[in-house]
Motif scaffolding. Structure first.
Motif, PDB file in Angstrom:
ATOM      1  N   THR A 137     -10.391 -15.356  13.207  1.00  0.00           N
ATOM      2  CA  THR A 137     -10.491 -16.734  13.670  1.00  0.00           C
ATOM      3  C   THR A 137      -9.244 -17.058  14.478  1.00  0.00           C
ATOM      4  N   ASN A 171      -1.412 -13.432   9.439  1.00  0.00           N
ATOM      5  CA  ASN A 171      -1.336 -14.774  10.010  1.00  0.00           C
ATOM      6  C   ASN A 171      -0.338 -14.724  11.158  1.00  0.00           C
ATOM      7  N   PHE A 188      -5.842 -14.158  11.369  1.00  0.00           N
ATOM      8  CA  PHE A 188      -5.854 -15.594  11.626  1.00  0.00           C
ATOM      9  C   PHE A 188      -4.799 -15.867  12.690  1.00  0.00           C
ATOM     10  N   SER A 227      -4.483  -9.086   5.301  1.00  0.00           N
ATOM     11  CA  SER A 227      -4.563 -10.202   6.242  1.00  0.00           C
ATOM     12  C   SER A 227      -3.284 -10.329   7.053  1.00  0.00           C
TER      13      SER A 227
END
Length: 242
Positions: free
Chosen positions: A195, A149, A171, A147
């Motif tokens: 997102t 961020n 993200f 992931s």
């Protein structure tokens, strides 16, 4: 001169939001050389530098020399970053100025980075990363797995791609402007989850994409959705800049 107190407080704020990712930096500013990390203070950098896993480097200047940290560590640049940083393991990086166009931050591992200025260069991470940029992004970011961020307080005009076929999750929070075309392009990369929250764009406020958020890309199943808060056809937005 030390990092300005407002920058230290900003990093401390982000540290709370990001679940303790800048712990070594906060301890250093709070307790100085009493902390366990072996901090090295450098006032002028004239040749390449290398640090070990237990080391931390405090550069009180612009940085134009290559820094290597094969086992990770902590690096502070109290100025602009105009060189490459090559690291492994886990790298905690704080840059007071800009990441210049000729600079690449390449981490074979985990990356936690705060940039007070703008990103004109490139960031690459193979594993998870948490990236905060208080200026604009016109450079390039290659995300890792599982992931990423990414928080941009300014405008986004750059590029984001995945280093691997398994694109993982992205993200993304942009407080300034990002075009609808750039968001649609990110949705086609193949992130398993993408997102985003976009401060302003060249479309009406609302939720996107129109239609199903799930699609099949060349890299597999992907779920993408983002929210636009303000319409702005000028292409820039200064509201989000810190």
């Amino acid at each position: 001169m030390p990092f300005p107190s407002d920058v230290q407080r900003r990093v401390a704020h982000i540290d709370v939001l990001s679940e303790n990712v800048f712990a070594e930096s906060i301890l250093y500013w709070n307790h100085g050389f009493e902390v366990e990390q072996r901090w090295m203070k450098v006032n002028a950098a004239s040749r390449p530098m290398r640090i070990g896993s237990g080391d931390a480097l405090d550069l009180d200047c612009d940085c134009d020399v290559v820094i290597s940290a094969p086992e990770g560590g902590v690096v502070h640049v109290n100025g602009n970053l105009g060189c490459d940083i090559v690291a492994g393991g886990r790298l905690e990086l704080v840059v007071r100025g800009n990441v210049l166009e000729n600079s690449t931050i390449r981490v074979n591992g985990f990356l936690h980075i705060y940039v007070r200025g703008s990103l004109y260069g490139q960031i690459e991470a193979t594993d998870s990363s948490k990236i905060w940029i208080d200026g604009d992004v016109s450079g390039h970011i290659k995300t890792g797995d599982p992931s990423t961020n990414l928080n941009i307080a300014g405008n986004y005009f750059g590029g984001i791609t995945s280093k691997d076929v398994d694109a993982g999750m992205l993200f993304l929070c942009i407080e300034g402007f990002a075009s609808d075309e750039s968001m649609c392009s990110l949705a086609t990369i193949g992130y398993s989850v993408f997102t985003a929250s976009v401060g302003s764009s060249n479309v009406e406020p609302g939720f996107y994409p129109n239609g199903s958020i799930a699609c099949q890309t060349q890299f597999g199943y992907s779920s993408s959705r983002w929210c636009v808060h303000r319409q702005n056809n000028r292409g820039t937005d200064q509201r989000g800049r810190r």
